[in-house]
Write a protein that holds these residues in place. Structure first.
Motif, short mmCIF file in Angstrom:
data_model
loop_
_atom_site.label_atom_id
_atom_site.label_comp_id
_atom_site.label_asym_id
_atom_site.label_seq_id
_atom_site.Cartn_x
_atom_site.Cartn_y
_atom_site.Cartn_z
N ALA A 1 -14.22 7.37 9.47
CA ALA A 1 -13.13 7.16 8.52
C ALA A 1 -11.82 7.63 9.14
O ALA A 1 -11.80 8.54 9.98
N SER A 2 -10.74 7.00 8.74
CA SER A 2 -9.42 7.42 9.19
C SER A 2 -8.51 7.32 7.98
O SER A 2 -8.44 6.28 7.33
N TYR A 3 -7.86 8.42 7.63
CA TYR A 3 -7.03 8.38 6.44
C TYR A 3 -5.66 8.97 6.74
O TYR A 3 -5.51 9.87 7.57
N TRP A 4 -4.65 8.46 6.05
CA TRP A 4 -3.31 9.03 6.16
C TRP A 4 -2.92 9.65 4.83
O TRP A 4 -2.96 9.03 3.80
N ALA A 5 -2.51 10.87 4.88
CA ALA A 5 -1.97 11.49 3.66
C ALA A 5 -0.45 11.34 3.74
O ALA A 5 0.06 10.22 3.73
N SER A 6 0.29 12.43 3.86
CA SER A 6 1.75 12.32 4.00
C SER A 6 2.05 12.07 5.48
O SER A 6 2.23 13.01 6.24
N ALA A 7 2.03 10.81 5.86
CA ALA A 7 2.08 10.45 7.27
C ALA A 7 2.89 9.17 7.45
O ALA A 7 3.31 8.56 6.49
N CYS A 8 3.09 8.79 8.70
CA CYS A 8 3.89 7.60 8.97
C CYS A 8 3.06 6.43 9.47
O CYS A 8 3.55 5.32 9.58
N GLY A 9 1.81 6.68 9.82
CA GLY A 9 0.99 5.62 10.37
C GLY A 9 1.01 5.59 11.88
O GLY A 9 0.26 4.82 12.50
#
Lengths: 147, 63, 319
Positions: free
Chosen positions: C7-15
């Motif tokens: 899995a790969s997830y972004w929380a408060s991120a830019c991508g």
């Protein structure tokens, strides 16, 4: 109402200010008991991390005291301390730390009365500023803190 | 009223959520598009030197 | 062999971290050969409800990008911790707050006002701020709670590995994948994809005695390509920053920005850098040294650029 008793951490150099504190003691000079001394060989040993950590872990004020410029046992350790202090204070200002909470003083081994006076003055300044309490303030009210 | 939730919307940069509400006929009554994400670049670039700004705002979207 | 569930997830991120994974180029096919993607919002269409339906610890490896800025980020951090065997704080934001944590110098209320009321491109005649709950008739909608400060991932949940960088370089990402696939995992809590030396160690420039007479902003000089940038008066975070990135910024004639985080043994990257600069300024009179120091614009934002959430003071006090 209870009077707020600040916790003050002091980083004292072995050769001048710690000896100055010692002189204040053997001379029976009165100063408030809010001060806890940490002896280092030189103020040049003081990493700003020490000051940040002291504040983060409950100190309300931090004193750095060393030999007068030109008197350093290691020639220029205290000059390092002075430059770091100047830069650190600019940074601490952005962290919302009042200037009065962190203080740099030059106190020689002969200046017991000056040491006692600095501690008396500084304790009152920090007392007037109130508790520092950084950890509780930044982020207080976030649900994450409650969990 | 039936509620269809699309959370998150995928295959694009950023966070988004769509809530669709259907009436008793099964046709769309209301749609809400939500952006649940905020970082506040508008505020925290204030006070930074101008040469930092292009290197900070590139982190708005790295895709 | 069973394929890994990734899995790969972004929380408060830019991508950018997701793109860095794609920047492993043809290795992405090798990753696909050994791993099934079970959640990756930027690339594939799984919903939060799918993740909630997974068995606990059924995701072998979760790469978590981004800081924790709001209650949704926190919820996903907790959910993915519960569903994952190995949780990796991937990129500077997850490791130490990163760029979003620069907001820790500002008050929550000031951020919301600036974005929704004062910004010249915002039209908000009723002066509405985002509300956690909204009701219209029998419809109720929820938005995440915007926290008072930014947190790193391990402020919220235990983290198994840390992979810093803004973003981590594709070479390091691939090496970490190789380790994951081999099953020879390092001790939990390790920082991976990094070197244990400072950036200066892998910087090829000539380093002489570090004595700086004055500091420059990037537009004020064109630094030469042979000598240490710090010695030329540019604020380079190399001495306090971990190596492993390959000194890419240095190769582009740009000073290190500190994204790989503090060297092992350094508690606070920004505080340590104050120490560094204090000892290399070549002025003995306090007033002269002060004048040199005053040329540094925004020292706090510069020294704590990527590490604010993990700094000892966490953020500016919010009176």
């Amino acid at each position: 109402m209870d009077v707020f008793e600040p916790k003050i951490i002091g980083f004292l150099c072995n050769w001048c200010s710690y000896a100055g504190a010692d002189l204040a003691g053997v001379s029976r000079l009165q100063y408030p008991p809010n001060f806890r001394a940490i002896r280092l060989m030189c103020t040049g040993r003081i990493d700003p991390t020490f000051v940040f950590k002291a504040l983060a872990e409950g100190a309300d004020g931090v004193l750095i005291a060393g030999c007068h410029p030109g008197d350093c046992h290691y020639t220029e350790g205290n000059l390092n301390a002075a430059r770091r202090y100047h830069l650190m204070m600019k940074v601490l200002e952005d962290f919302g730390v009042e200037r009065g909470r962190v203080r740099l003083e030059w106190i020689s081994a002969a200046e017991g009365p000056l040491f006692a006076k600095v501690i008396r003055d500084f304790t009152e300044i920090v007392r007037a500023l109130g508790p520092f309490n950084q950890a509780a303030e930044s982020g207080a009210g976030d649900t994450v803190c409650a969990s | 009223m039936k509620r269809v939730t699309i959370d998150p919307i995928t295959r694009l940069e950023g966070h988004g959520k769509i809530e669709i509400f259907l009436n008793d006929d099964g046709s769309v009554e209301d749609v809400y598009f939500q952006i649940p994400e905020l970082r506040g670049f508008e505020k925290f670039v204030e006070g930074r030197p101008i040469e930092e700004v292009p290197r900070i705002v590139t982190r708005i979207c790295g895709v | 062999m069973r394929k890994l569930r990734l899995a790969s997830y972004w929380a408060s991120a830019c991508g950018g971290c997701d793109v860095a994974i794609l920047d492993t180029n043809e290795h992405i096919l090798d990753i696909a050969a050994v791993a099934d993607i079970v959640f990756w919002p930027v690339a594939v269409d799984f919903k939060y409800s799918d993740v909630e339906a997974y068995d606990d610890r059924s995701i072998d490896v979760c790469l978590f990008h981004g800081a924790v800025r709001n209650s949704e980020n926190e919820h996903l951090a907790r959910l993915l911790r519960q569903k994952s065997e190995v949780l990796v704080a991937f990129g500077s934001c997850a490791v130490s707050g990163g760029i979003p944590a620069l907001a820790n110098f500002k008050r929550r209320e000031d951020i919301l006002n600036r974005v929704y009321r004062e910004s010249p491109s915002t039209e908000n005649p009723e002066s509405v701020l985002p509300q956690p709950h909204f009701t219209a008739g029998d419809i109720t909608l929820d938005l995440p709670d915007f926290y008072r400060r930014v947190y790193a991932l391990d402020d919220i949940v235990p983290v198994d590995y840390y992979l810093p960088g803004c973003p981590p370089t594709p070479e390091r990402i691939w090496e970490v994948f190789e380790v994951i696939v081999s099953g020879q995992l390092p001790p939990a809590g390790s920082t991976v994809g990094v070197a244990d030396h400072s950036l200066c160690h892998e910087c090829s420039r000539v380093k002489k005695e570090k004595k700086v007479k004055t500091f420059y902003r990037p537009h004020e000089i064109i630094p030469d390509r042979e000598n240490c940038l710090l010695e030329q008066g540019l604020i380079c975070l190399g001495p306090v920053t971990r190596g492993g990135c390959g000194a890419r910024c240095i190769a582009a004639n740009m000073a290190c920005r500190g994204c790989y985080g503090p060297m092992p043994g350094i508690i606070d990257q920004g505080a340590k850098f104050i120490s560094t600069l204090g000892s290399i300024i070549d002025e003995d009179r306090v007033e002269d040294a002060g004048a040199v120091i005053d040329r540094i614009v925004d020292p706090a934002g510069t020294f704590f650029r990527f590490s604010m959430a993990k700094s000892l003071l966490k953020g500016a006090r919010q009176p």
